[in-house]
Design a protein around this motif. Sequence first.
Motif, PDB file in Angstrom:
ATOM      1  N   THR A   6       0.789  -1.393  -0.010  1.00  0.00           N
ATOM      2  CA  THR A   6       0.161   0.088  -0.150  1.00  0.00           C
ATOM      3  C   THR A   6       1.009   1.386   0.515  1.00  0.00           C
ATOM      4  O   THR A   6       0.460   2.398  -0.420  1.00  0.00           O
ATOM      5  CB  THR A   6      -0.632   0.363   0.596  1.00  0.00           C
ATOM      6  N   ALA A   7       2.282   0.974   0.541  1.00  0.00           N
ATOM      7  CA  ALA A   7       2.700   2.562   0.515  1.00  0.00           C
ATOM      8  C   ALA A   7       3.213   2.908  -0.582  1.00  0.00           C
ATOM      9  O   ALA A   7       3.548   1.909  -2.632  1.00  0.00           O
ATOM     10  CB  ALA A   7       4.138   1.794   0.839  1.00  0.00           C
ATOM     11  N   ILE A  25       9.245  -0.887  -6.919  1.00  0.00           N
ATOM     12  CA  ILE A  25       8.709  -1.130  -6.034  1.00  0.00           C
ATOM     13  C   ILE A  25       7.379  -1.047  -6.780  1.00  0.00           C
ATOM     14  O   ILE A  25       6.612  -2.258  -6.951  1.00  0.00           O
ATOM     15  CB  ILE A  25       9.039  -1.469  -4.806  1.00  0.00           C
ATOM     16  N   VAL A  26       6.878   0.161  -5.795  1.00  0.00           N
ATOM     17  CA  VAL A  26       5.672   0.214  -7.174  1.00  0.00           C
ATOM     18  C   VAL A  26       5.229   0.257  -8.374  1.00  0.00           C
ATOM     19  O   VAL A  26       4.381  -0.743  -8.836  1.00  0.00           O
ATOM     20  CB  VAL A  26       5.030   2.160  -7.213  1.00  0.00           C
ATOM     21  N   ARG A  29       4.637  -3.872  -8.241  1.00  0.00           N
ATOM     22  CA  ARG A  29       3.100  -4.223  -7.604  1.00  0.00           C
ATOM     23  C   ARG A  29       2.284  -4.273  -8.792  1.00  0.00           C
ATOM     24  O   ARG A  29       1.565  -5.108  -8.579  1.00  0.00           O
ATOM     25  CB  ARG A  29       3.048  -3.457  -6.695  1.00  0.00           C
ATOM     26  N   GLY A  30       2.805  -3.223  -9.702  1.00  0.00           N
ATOM     27  CA  GLY A  30       1.286  -2.489 -10.271  1.00  0.00           C
ATOM     28  C   GLY A  30       1.578  -3.868 -11.792  1.00  0.00           C
ATOM     29  O   GLY A  30       0.533  -3.811 -12.330  1.00  0.00           O
ATOM     30  N   GLU A  31       2.848  -4.328 -12.006  1.00  0.00           N
ATOM     31  CA  GLU A  31       1.819  -5.482 -12.581  1.00  0.00           C
ATOM     32  C   GLU A  31       2.125  -6.131 -12.981  1.00  0.00           C
ATOM     33  O   GLU A  31       1.304  -7.355 -13.469  1.00  0.00           O
ATOM     34  CB  GLU A  31       3.656  -5.197 -13.794  1.00  0.00           C
ATOM     35  N   ARG A  32       2.659  -7.185 -11.260  1.00  0.00           N
ATOM     36  CA  ARG A  32       2.381  -8.608 -10.983  1.00  0.00           C
ATOM     37  C   ARG A  32       1.250  -8.503 -10.257  1.00  0.00           C
ATOM     38  O   ARG A  32       1.500  -9.473  -9.504  1.00  0.00           O
ATOM     39  CB  ARG A  32       3.439  -8.633 -10.377  1.00  0.00           C
ATOM     40  N   GLY A  33       0.707  -7.577  -9.673  1.00  0.00           N
ATOM     41  CA  GLY A  33       0.158  -7.186  -8.653  1.00  0.00           C
ATOM     42  C   GLY A  33       0.166  -7.957  -6.384  1.00  0.00           C
ATOM     43  O   GLY A  33       1.798  -7.059  -6.875  1.00  0.00           O
ATOM     44  N   ARG A  34      -0.031  -7.920  -5.934  1.00  0.00           N
ATOM     45  CA  ARG A  34       0.000  -7.143  -4.605  1.00  0.00           C
ATOM     46  C   ARG A  34       1.752  -9.080  -3.761  1.00  0.00           C
ATOM     47  O   ARG A  34       1.481 -10.121  -5.050  1.00  0.00           O
ATOM     48  CB  ARG A  34      -0.809  -7.664  -4.228  1.00  0.00           C
TER      49      ARG A  34
END
Length: 61
Positions: A6-7, A25-26, A29-34
């Motif tokens: 969430t950061a 990192i963001v 996370r956007g490309e591969r999910g949580r």
Amino acid sequence: MIDINTADQDALDSVEGLRGHGPEIVRYRGERGRFTDLRQLDEVPGLSGKVSDETRARLTV
């Protein structure tokens, strides 16, 4: 504790050991999910083998 799911990139960059890697990192996370495990940080471009146990102690998923 910083939740890497969430950061935003500024919060991630504030963590010793992750400085300069917040955008990657963001993006990851956007490309591969949580993230489901902190060990997945090793899959982020530029972080493989660089995240110390001390840094991981400041993070959560």
